[in-house]
Design a protein around this motif. Structure first.
Motif, PDB file in Angstrom:
ATOM      1  N   TYR A   1      70.659  53.805  28.841  1.00  0.00           N
ATOM      2  CA  TYR A   1      69.914  52.609  29.196  1.00  0.00           C
ATOM      3  C   TYR A   1      69.460  52.624  30.575  1.00  0.00           C
TER       4      TYR A   1
ATOM      5  N   PHE B   1      72.800  53.574  32.759  1.00  0.00           N
ATOM      6  CA  PHE B   1      74.111  53.173  31.844  1.00  0.00           C
ATOM      7  C   PHE B   1      74.408  54.045  30.637  1.00  0.00           C
TER       8      PHE B   1
ATOM      9  N   PHE C   1      80.123  50.933  27.040  1.00  0.00           N
ATOM     10  CA  PHE C   1      79.416  51.222  28.380  1.00  0.00           C
ATOM     11  C   PHE C   1      79.991  51.789  29.393  1.00  0.00           C
ATOM     12  N   GLY C   2      79.563  52.875  30.026  1.00  0.00           N
ATOM     13  CA  GLY C   2      80.215  53.317  31.306  1.00  0.00           C
ATOM     14  C   GLY C   2      79.574  52.226  32.420  1.00  0.00           C
ATOM     15  N   GLN C   3      80.258  52.657  33.548  1.00  0.00           N
ATOM     16  CA  GLN C   3      79.993  51.474  34.736  1.00  0.00           C
ATOM     17  C   GLN C   3      78.616  51.738  35.369  1.00  0.00           C
TER      18      GLN C   3
END
Lengths: 113, 116
Positions: free
Chosen positions: B36, B89, B106-108
Motif C-alpha cells: 500500500y 506499507f 501491516f509493517g510500519q
C-alpha cells in the motif's frame, strides 16, 4: 465521489470524554474494518464487520465499541477516552473475494488531552 | 510481536533510478501479500499484491518479488518518479479466501523520497 469516508477528520477532546467516529463506504462492499495507527506508525486491525456481523475483534479495550447499522456504515464509539487512545483511526472496506484489496478512508486523527 | 517488518524507515532515490523497498515476515501461514502507498493526510491506497504461489508480480513500473524460503518480499519501482514519494506499507494475510475475513498484518512503513 468518495469511496470510503470518515468523519470527523480531526478530533481533539479531553480525557474521560466519550466520542464517536463515523465511516461510510459507497462501494457496495460486504466487509468493513477499523484500524489504529499508533505513534510507532504500525497499522493494527481493531474490528471487522461482514454484512453487519462482527467477525474480527482484536484485543482492544472494551471502551471501544463498533456499531454497524447497515452494510455501508461502521461507526466506532470510544468511552472514557485515555491519553493512549491518541492515534489516527482508519476505516476500510473490502469486497469479499480471494484477494484482500482493502480500500481505506482518509483517517481520523484523535488527540486526547 | 511484529510479524511483518520493514526495517528501513526511509529511502531516498534519484528520479529515474530504481527504488527497492523491503519487507520481512515471520509467520509462515501468510499466503497473500500486499503493498500500500500512503500520502500525508490520506488513507493507504492499494498498489500491488502477490499470492504465495507466485514469486513475482508486475504492474507497470511496479514489481513485487516474493522469496518464501527467506520470508522476504520486495517492491521495485522502475523508473522512480517524484510523485512516488510517499510512505509504503507492506501487508500480509493469513489464511485463504473468505475465511480469513481479510485480516491484514501491516509493517510500519518506509518513507520513500524521490528527488528530481
Amino acid at each position: 465521489d468518495t469511496a470510503v469516508s470518515q468523519t470527523p477528520k480531526y478530533l481533539v477532546t479531553q480525557m474521560g470524554n466519550d466520542k464517536s467516529i463515523k465511516c461510510e463506504q459507497n462501494l457496495g462492499h460486504d466487509t468493513m474494518y477499523w484500524y489504529k495507527q499508533d505513534s510507532k506508525k504500525f497499522l493494527k486491525i481493531m474490528f471487522s464487520y461482514n454484512n453487519k456481523e462482527l467477525i474480527i475483534n482484536e484485543t482492544v479495550p472494551n471502551r471501544f465499541s463498533p456499531k454497524s447499522p447497515d452494510k455501508a456504515h461502521l461507526n466506532l464509539h470510544i468511552n472514557s477516552l485515555e491519553l493512549g487512545d491518541s492515534a489516527v483511526y482508519f476505516c476500510a472496506s473490502r469486497v469479499s473475494s480471494v484477494t484482500d484489496t482493502q480500500y481505506f478512508g482518509p483517517g481520523t486523527r484523535l488527540t486526547v488531552l | 510481536d511484529q510479524q511483518v517488518k520493514q526495517n528501513s524507515p526511509s529511502l531516498s532515490v534519484q528520479e529515474g533510478r530504481i527504488s527497492i523497498l523491503n519487507c520481512d515476515y515471520t509467520n509462515s501461514m501468510f499466503d497473500y501479500f500486499l503493498w500500500y502507498k500512503k500520502y500525508p493526510a490520506e488513507g493507504p491506497t492499494f498498489l500491488i499484491s502477490i499470492s504465495s504461489i507466485k514469486d513475482k508480480n508486475e504492474d507497470g513500473r511496479f514489481t513485487v518479488f516474493l522469496n518464501k524460503s527467506a520470508k522476504h518480499l520486495s517492491l521495485h519501482i522502475v523508473p522512480s518518479q517524484p510523485g512516488d514519494s510517499a510512505v509504503y506499507f507492506c501487508a500480509a494475510r493469513r489464511g485463504a479466501g473468505g475465511t480469513s475475513y481479510g485480516k491484514l498484518t501491516f509493517g510500519q512503513g518506509t518513507i520513500l523520497t524521490v528527488h528530481p
